[in-house]
Design a protein around this motif. Structure first.
Motif, PDB file in Angstrom:
ATOM      1  N   ASP A  74      -3.172  10.033   0.721  1.00 50.20           N
ATOM      2  CA  ASP A  74      -3.952   8.816   0.956  1.00 50.20           C
ATOM      3  C   ASP A  74      -3.999   8.007  -0.335  1.00 50.20           C
ATOM      4  O   ASP A  74      -3.798   8.556  -1.425  1.00 50.20           O
ATOM      5  N   LEU A  75      -4.263   6.728  -0.210  1.00 52.20           N
ATOM      6  CA  LEU A  75      -4.243   5.836  -1.362  1.00 52.20           C
ATOM      7  C   LEU A  75      -5.522   5.003  -1.383  1.00 52.20           C
ATOM      8  O   LEU A  75      -5.943   4.466  -0.358  1.00 52.20           O
ATOM      9  N   ASP A  76      -6.136   4.912  -2.564  1.00 54.00           N
ATOM     10  CA  ASP A  76      -7.360   4.136  -2.768  1.00 54.00           C
ATOM     11  C   ASP A  76      -7.062   3.049  -3.796  1.00 54.00           C
ATOM     12  O   ASP A  76      -6.785   3.344  -4.960  1.00 54.00           O
ATOM     13  N   ALA A  77      -7.117   1.804  -3.375  1.00 48.48           N
ATOM     14  CA  ALA A  77      -6.815   0.682  -4.271  1.00 48.48           C
ATOM     15  C   ALA A  77      -8.074  -0.057  -4.708  1.00 48.48           C
ATOM     16  O   ALA A  77      -7.975  -1.100  -5.354  1.00 48.48           O
ATOM     17  N   GLU A  78      -9.257   0.484  -4.399  1.00 51.23           N
ATOM     18  CA  GLU A  78     -10.493  -0.247  -4.630  1.00 51.23           C
ATOM     19  C   GLU A  78     -11.389   0.349  -5.711  1.00 51.23           C
ATOM     20  O   GLU A  78     -12.074  -0.376  -6.431  1.00 51.23           O
ATOM     21  N   SER A  79     -11.415   1.672  -5.848  1.00 53.25           N
ATOM     22  CA  SER A  79     -12.436   2.298  -6.690  1.00 53.25           C
ATOM     23  C   SER A  79     -12.188   2.133  -8.183  1.00 53.25           C
ATOM     24  O   SER A  79     -13.133   2.159  -8.978  1.00 53.25           O
ATOM     25  N   ARG A  80     -10.934   1.945  -8.593  1.00 49.69           N
ATOM     26  CA  ARG A  80     -10.611   1.786 -10.008  1.00 49.69           C
ATOM     27  C   ARG A  80      -9.594   0.652 -10.159  1.00 49.69           C
ATOM     28  O   ARG A  80      -8.978   0.228  -9.173  1.00 49.69           O
TER      29      ARG A  80
ATOM     30  N   GLY B 147       0.809  -1.215   0.000  1.00 49.66           N
ATOM     31  CA  GLY B 147       0.000   0.000   0.000  1.00 49.66           C
ATOM     32  C   GLY B 147       0.837   1.257   0.000  1.00 49.66           C
ATOM     33  O   GLY B 147       1.930   1.304  -0.580  1.00 49.66           O
TER      34      GLY B 147
ATOM     35  N   LEU C 178      -4.299   2.372  -9.032  1.00 49.42           N
ATOM     36  CA  LEU C 178      -4.277   3.092  -7.759  1.00 49.42           C
ATOM     37  C   LEU C 178      -4.698   4.543  -7.963  1.00 49.42           C
ATOM     38  O   LEU C 178      -4.322   5.184  -8.942  1.00 49.42           O
ATOM     39  N   VAL C 179      -5.470   5.060  -7.016  1.00 47.28           N
ATOM     40  CA  VAL C 179      -5.919   6.457  -7.023  1.00 47.28           C
ATOM     41  C   VAL C 179      -5.461   7.095  -5.721  1.00 47.28           C
ATOM     42  O   VAL C 179      -5.577   6.488  -4.647  1.00 47.28           O
ATOM     43  N   GLY C 180      -4.929   8.301  -5.806  1.00 44.98           N
ATOM     44  CA  GLY C 180      -4.408   8.955  -4.615  1.00 44.98           C
ATOM     45  C   GLY C 180      -5.083  10.285  -4.329  1.00 44.98           C
ATOM     46  O   GLY C 180      -5.570  10.961  -5.229  1.00 44.98           O
ATOM     47  N   THR C 181      -5.103  10.647  -3.058  1.00 47.30           N
ATOM     48  CA  THR C 181      -5.435  12.000  -2.634  1.00 47.30           C
ATOM     49  C   THR C 181      -4.118  12.730  -2.392  1.00 47.30           C
ATOM     50  O   THR C 181      -3.251  12.215  -1.680  1.00 47.30           O
TER      51      THR C 181
END
Length: 212
Positions: free
Chosen positions: A85-91, A47, A94-97
């Motif tokens: 922050d890191l989002d590994a679920e929505s797409r 992550g 990886l998508v980050g803030t």
């Protein structure tokens, strides 16, 4: 790094989708984030802890789709950011803030001093390139390049260790960045001249990462 060109061959399915989303406008601005993986870590497993916290956006400049669905793209480094922050679920990718990381001008440095630092950094770059490359493999950045962007362009020509490239990217004072790149290029030119070698990255001995 900001201002530098980055050609990429995109073949992994999730990054094919990223390219499609950029081209179609699903992701606005035609920019995506590029951030270095920490030595010995894998972001898919570790992550956000597997990534450095400062990266740079890449602006999509040219896209060529290949018959089998792969892409050859050309990007240009644009804006530095700090990963929050890191989002590994929505797409699929990886998508980050992020928060943007602008330069902080050094008000105490005179124009004469800046010109001297610029000249010294260019001279160090020339020495490195003359030692490392054949004449046709490098060229000096244009003389009208802003001094705050110049260190990134100089470093892009050189095989600097990842740690040094990351420190250069994170430096927000332009004059300190000029001093830093000059010191790095002088060191590397000396190593090349004496040893005819560059440092091997620690990742050569670490865990396997994604081919993309």
């Amino acid at each position: 790094m900001p201002g530098t060109s980055l050609p990429l061959h995109v073949f992994e399915p999730r990054y094919r989708q990223l390219t499609i989303d950029l081209v179609t406008g699903t992701l606005p601005g035609r920019e995506f984030g590029v951030i270095a993986v920490r030595e010995g870590w894998a972001p898919d497993d570790d992550g956000i802890h597997g990534l450095h916290r400062v990266g740079c956006t890449a602006e999509l400049r040219d896209v060529r789709k290949l018959p089998d669905g792969r892409f050859d793209i050309v990007t240009r480094g644009s804006r530095r950011f700090r990963l929050m922050d890191l989002d590994a679920e929505s797409r699929p990718y990886l998508v980050g803030t992020v928060e943007w990381l602008p330069d902080v001008p050094d008000e105490g440095t005179s124009e004469e001093r800046v010109l001297g630092l610029t000249s010294a950094a260019r001279a160090a770059h020339q020495r490195y390139c003359e030692t490392a490359w054949r004449a046709e493999e490098w060229r000096e950045p244009a003389h009208d390049v802003d001094f705050d962007t110049l260190p990134h362009l100089l470093a892009a020509d050189c095989l600097l260790p990842m740690r040094d490239r990351q420190l250069l990217l994170e430096q927000t004072c332009p004059t300190r960045r000029l001093r830093m790149v000059r010191a790095l290029l002088c060191r590397e030119a000396t190593l090349l001249a004496e040893l005819r070698a560059v440092p091997a990255p620690l990742s050569s001995y670490a865990v396997e990462h994604s081919d993309n």
